[in-house]
Every structure is written in structure tokens, then in C-alpha cells.
Design a protein around this motif. Structure first.
Motif, short mmCIF file in Angstrom:
data_model
loop_
_atom_site.label_atom_id
_atom_site.label_comp_id
_atom_site.label_asym_id
_atom_site.label_seq_id
_atom_site.Cartn_x
_atom_site.Cartn_y
_atom_site.Cartn_z
N LYS A 141 21.16 11.45 4.26
CA LYS A 141 21.53 10.71 3.05
C LYS A 141 20.69 9.44 2.91
CE LYS A 141 26.29 12.41 3.19
NZ LYS A 141 27.72 12.03 3.34
N ASN A 142 20.41 8.81 4.03
CA ASN A 142 19.60 7.59 4.04
C ASN A 142 19.14 7.35 5.47
OD1 ASN A 142 21.81 6.18 5.41
ND2 ASN A 142 22.81 6.17 3.39
N SER A 143 18.43 6.25 5.69
CA SER A 143 17.87 5.97 7.01
C SER A 143 18.96 5.76 8.06
CB SER A 143 16.98 4.73 6.94
OG SER A 143 15.94 4.91 6.01
N ILE B 40 11.91 9.71 11.20
CA ILE B 40 12.85 9.86 10.09
C ILE B 40 12.10 10.05 8.77
CG2 ILE B 40 14.60 8.63 8.72
CD1 ILE B 40 15.44 7.29 11.40
N LYS B 41 11.04 9.28 8.57
CA LYS B 41 10.26 9.39 7.34
C LYS B 41 9.70 10.79 7.16
CE LYS B 41 6.13 7.61 7.29
NZ LYS B 41 5.29 8.81 7.03
N ALA B 42 9.13 11.36 8.21
CA ALA B 42 8.54 12.69 8.12
C ALA B 42 9.60 13.74 7.78
CB ALA B 42 7.85 13.05 9.43
N ARG B 43 10.77 13.63 8.40
CA ARG B 43 11.83 14.61 8.14
C ARG B 43 12.40 14.47 6.73
NH1 ARG B 43 15.31 14.73 13.85
NH2 ARG B 43 13.67 15.71 15.12
N MET B 44 12.50 13.24 6.25
CA MET B 44 13.00 13.02 4.90
C MET B 44 12.00 13.52 3.87
SD MET B 44 14.85 9.27 5.24
CE MET B 44 15.73 9.34 3.69
N GLN B 45 10.71 13.35 4.12
CA GLN B 45 9.69 13.81 3.19
C GLN B 45 9.59 15.33 3.18
OE1 GLN B 45 6.34 11.53 4.64
NE2 GLN B 45 6.64 9.93 3.11
N ALA C 91 0.81 -1.22 0.00
CA ALA C 91 0.00 0.00 0.00
C ALA C 91 0.85 1.27 0.00
CB ALA C 91 -0.93 0.00 1.21
N VAL C 92 1.92 1.29 0.78
CA VAL C 92 2.70 2.52 0.93
C VAL C 92 3.44 2.87 -0.36
CG1 VAL C 92 4.95 1.62 1.75
CG2 VAL C 92 4.08 3.79 2.63
N THR C 93 3.72 1.89 -1.19
CA THR C 93 4.35 2.17 -2.49
C THR C 93 3.45 3.08 -3.33
OG1 THR C 93 5.38 -0.02 -2.43
CG2 THR C 93 5.41 1.14 -4.53
N VAL C 94 2.15 2.86 -3.23
CA VAL C 94 1.17 3.65 -3.98
C VAL C 94 0.90 4.98 -3.30
CG1 VAL C 94 -1.20 3.69 -4.84
CG2 VAL C 94 0.11 1.56 -4.89
N SER C 95 0.82 4.99 -1.97
CA SER C 95 0.36 6.17 -1.24
C SER C 95 1.47 7.17 -0.88
CB SER C 95 -0.35 5.74 0.04
OG SER C 95 0.55 5.09 0.94
N ASN C 96 2.73 6.77 -1.01
CA ASN C 96 3.82 7.63 -0.54
C ASN C 96 3.89 9.00 -1.23
OD1 ASN C 96 6.20 7.61 1.34
ND2 ASN C 96 7.26 8.11 -0.56
N PRO C 97 3.71 9.12 -2.56
CA PRO C 97 3.75 10.45 -3.17
C PRO C 97 2.74 11.43 -2.57
CG PRO C 97 3.93 8.78 -4.87
CD PRO C 97 3.60 8.05 -3.59
N ALA C 98 1.54 10.95 -2.28
CA ALA C 98 0.54 11.83 -1.64
C ALA C 98 0.96 12.20 -0.23
CB ALA C 98 -0.83 11.14 -1.63
N GLU C 99 1.66 11.29 0.46
CA GLU C 99 2.11 11.61 1.81
C GLU C 99 3.22 12.65 1.80
OE1 GLU C 99 2.71 9.61 6.09
OE2 GLU C 99 3.05 8.30 4.36
N VAL C 100 4.09 12.61 0.79
CA VAL C 100 5.11 13.65 0.66
C VAL C 100 4.43 15.01 0.51
CG1 VAL C 100 6.96 14.55 -0.82
CG2 VAL C 100 6.86 12.11 -0.31
N ALA C 101 3.41 15.07 -0.35
CA ALA C 101 2.66 16.32 -0.55
C ALA C 101 1.98 16.75 0.74
CB ALA C 101 1.64 16.15 -1.66
N ARG D 46 10.25 10.18 -1.80
CA ARG D 46 11.20 10.47 -0.72
C ARG D 46 10.74 9.80 0.58
NH1 ARG D 46 15.25 13.88 -1.19
NH2 ARG D 46 14.35 14.96 -2.98
N GLY D 47 11.66 9.11 1.24
CA GLY D 47 11.34 8.44 2.49
C GLY D 47 10.70 7.08 2.32
N LEU D 48 10.65 6.55 1.07
CA LEU D 48 9.95 5.29 0.84
C LEU D 48 10.62 4.11 1.54
CD1 LEU D 48 7.67 3.73 -0.57
CD2 LEU D 48 9.16 3.50 -2.57
#
Length: 320
Positions: A158-160, A138-143, A24-34, A74-76
């Protein structure tokens, strides 16, 4: 042949739920970045300040044009790692919690009772939030990071692994648990309605013979209703969480590193409404809907599909 329905173990449910959430997150991640960037736009600025992004679609288009697929996703990597403990816990612990609470009050473990379903959903979500907090941080900060259109506090990890090392070096072990109270509030609110509304809708569709219980359309319809409910309930807490995770930090005389803007999620919500009005809580709500609805649909649908597939492969068709 067993007289009852054989149940997956908690470990099996955890792994099935985690795999479903990763799809699911592969599909939803771009919207979460926004969503993340819109929630940080005009933070604590009266009138909202200068707008870099006009709406969810504008944010995704500008991210694509300026940062490409790397920016959109970003952050995937850390999102995958986060989804396993969060949704693995939420989807695998929900039923054991619900059955245990039912039995504690003398009710049948199989009865779908609204109050125990809400409590079980909130409790299972809180467990996942606690386990996954460092990864969500980490995900929120990277996004939030953008090399071309920066919004809010910017941290370039640079990465996780670099993020984990940087947080340890600059904020100490407490840095990994920054915003945990907001994460528990957000996830408990979302989880309290996600599975109960999904199960209720599914039971209504099957019970009234509208759709068969093993139909993908049943899973999709139930997940859609659940996604809308989650978005409505969780949005203010989600905005508070994003801002608490991404806020700048300051070092006190006693050596403690604390957030420079907010002390707690309630403090964040209060300061936000004072500066930006109630609509400040709902910044990024369209992006949140575009993220949470397909994410919920895919997670819950794939969770059912994967669980059934696993049962067929592991136990054969005679598992009922």
C-alpha cells in the motif's frame, strides 16, 4: 580572504547531493518503472516468452493508459527517500575518499588520477548502496507491481511503511538486505565511472577553453557524457539487481527465507545468459538509458548549481 578554496563539509555535500538527486528522480522515475518491468519480462524463459511490452516507449504508453500518473510514478515516494542516502553518499564522500587515497599514495590531493578516481567512485557508491538497500528493494518491488499488466512476481504494498512491515513479517530482518551484494556491484560499477567521467569531461571543456567552468552548458555536457558511460557499464548488474530484488522467496527447513531463483548476482547473470542469451542482460537497456541519462544530467548539474547557490547564501561571494 582565504588563500585556498573553501570546501563544503561532508554533511553539507550530503544534503546538497541528496536534494539534487530528488529533483532528478522526479523526472526519471517513469522510465525506471518501464525499465524494471522490461527487465522482468520473460525472466528465465527461453526465447523470451510472451511480450507484454514491446519496448521502452510501449511500456510507458501502456502504463499511462492502464494506470495513469500513479502507475508512471509508482514507487516515487520511496525513491525520494532512497536518493538521499545513495546520492548524498555518492556525491559527498567521493571527494574525501579521492583526496584520502591520493594522499595515501603520496600524490597531491588535488590531482585527478584515473585509478584513484575510479576507486573513490566505487567506494562512495558502495556506501550509498549499503545504506539505501532496504529502500531500493521496496522501490523495485513497487515499480514491478501492475494491477492490469503484471510482470514477474507481484507484491502489492500500500505504501513504503506497509512494505517495511510486510517484509519484516514475512522475511525477517534479513529481508531488508536481500540483494545487497547485487546493489553494491551495480552501484559501485556505476559510481566508478559517473563522477570520474563527469569531472574529466568538465576539466577538458574548461581546460581547453571550450566552455567556462561556471556555465550550465558545461554541467550539461559533462553530465551527458557521464550518463552514457554509466548506462554502458552498469546495465548487466542492474538487470541482476532488479531480478534478485523481485524474485519469489522460499522458506528453508531451518527457518531462513531465501530467494527461490537466484543465490547471488553472479548466479543470476549466469542463469539469465543460459536461458535468454547475452541480450537477456540488456533487457530494458533503452529504458535504462532514458532513465540514467537525464537522471545523471539533472543530478550532477543541479548538484553543482545547488552547491554554488548554497555557498553564495551561506558564505557570500567572498568564499573563494
Amino acid at each position: 580572504m582565504s588563500t585556498g578554496v573553501r570546501q563544503l563539509s561532508t554533511t553539507e555535500g550530503f544534503l546538497c547531493g541528496g536534494l539534487a538527486a530528488c529533483i532528478a528522480v522526479t523526472v526519471s522515475n517513469p522510465a525506471e518503472v518501464a525499465k524494471t518491468r522490461l527487465q522482468l519480462q520473460g525472466e528465465l524463459v527461453k526465447g523470451g516468452g510472451l511480450k507484454v511490452y514491446n519496448n521502452a516507449f510501449d511500456a510507458m504508453i501502456k502504463t499511462w493508459r492502464n494506470e495513469g500518473i500513479r502507475g508512471m510514478q509508482r514507487g516515487l515516494g520511496v525513491a525520494y527517500a532512497y536518493q538521499i542516502p545513495l546520492n548524498g553518499s555518492r556525491l559527498s564522500f567521493y571527494e574525501p575518499f579521492r583526496r584520502t587515497i591520493n594522499r595515501a599514495f603520496g600524490w597531491s590531493a588535488t590531482d585527478q588520477i584515473p585509478i584513484t578516481s575510479l576507486v573513490a567512485g566505487a567506494a562512495s557508491g558502495a556506501v550509498g548502496a549499503i545504506i539505501g538497500n532496504p529502500l531500493f528493494l521496496i522501490k523495485a518491488r513497487m515499480q514491478a507491481y501492475s494491477p492490469t499488466l503484471p510482470i514477474g512476481t507481484q507484491r502489492h504494498y500500500k505504501n513504503s511503511f506497509n512494505a517495511l512491515a510486510t517484509i519484516w513479517r514475512t522475511e525477517g530482518i534479513r529481508g531488508y538486505f536481500r540483494g545487497m551484494d547485487a546493489a553494491i556491484l551495480r552501484t559501485a560499477m556505476g559510481s566508478s565511472v559517473q563522477l570520474p567521467t563527469y569531472n574529466w569531461t568538465k576539466n577538458q571543456l574548461v581546460g581547453h577553453a571550450i566552455l567556462p567552468g561556471d556555465s550550465v552548458w558545461t554541467f550539461l555536457a559533462s553530465s551527458s557524457v557521464s550518463g552514457v558511460c554509466v548506462c554502458l557499464v552498469m546495465q548487466p548488474a542492474d538487470t541482476a539487481l532488479t531480478r534478485m530484488y523481485n524474485q519469489p522467496t522460499t522458506k528453508l527447513p531451518d527457518g531462513r527465507v531465501v530467494g527461490a531463483l537466484y543465490k547471488s548476482p553472479i548466479d543470476c547473470l549466469w542463469k539469465t545468459v543460459k536461458a535468454e542469451g547475452v541480450l537477456g542482460w540488456y533487457k530494458g537497456s533503452l529504458a535504462h538509458f532514458l532513465r540514467i541519462t537525464p537522471h545523471t544530467i539533472i543530478t550532477l548539474t543541479m548538484n553543482d548549481v545547488i552547491r554554488n547557490l548554497y555557498k553564495d547564501l551561506a558564505w557570500g561571494r567572498s568564499y573563494v
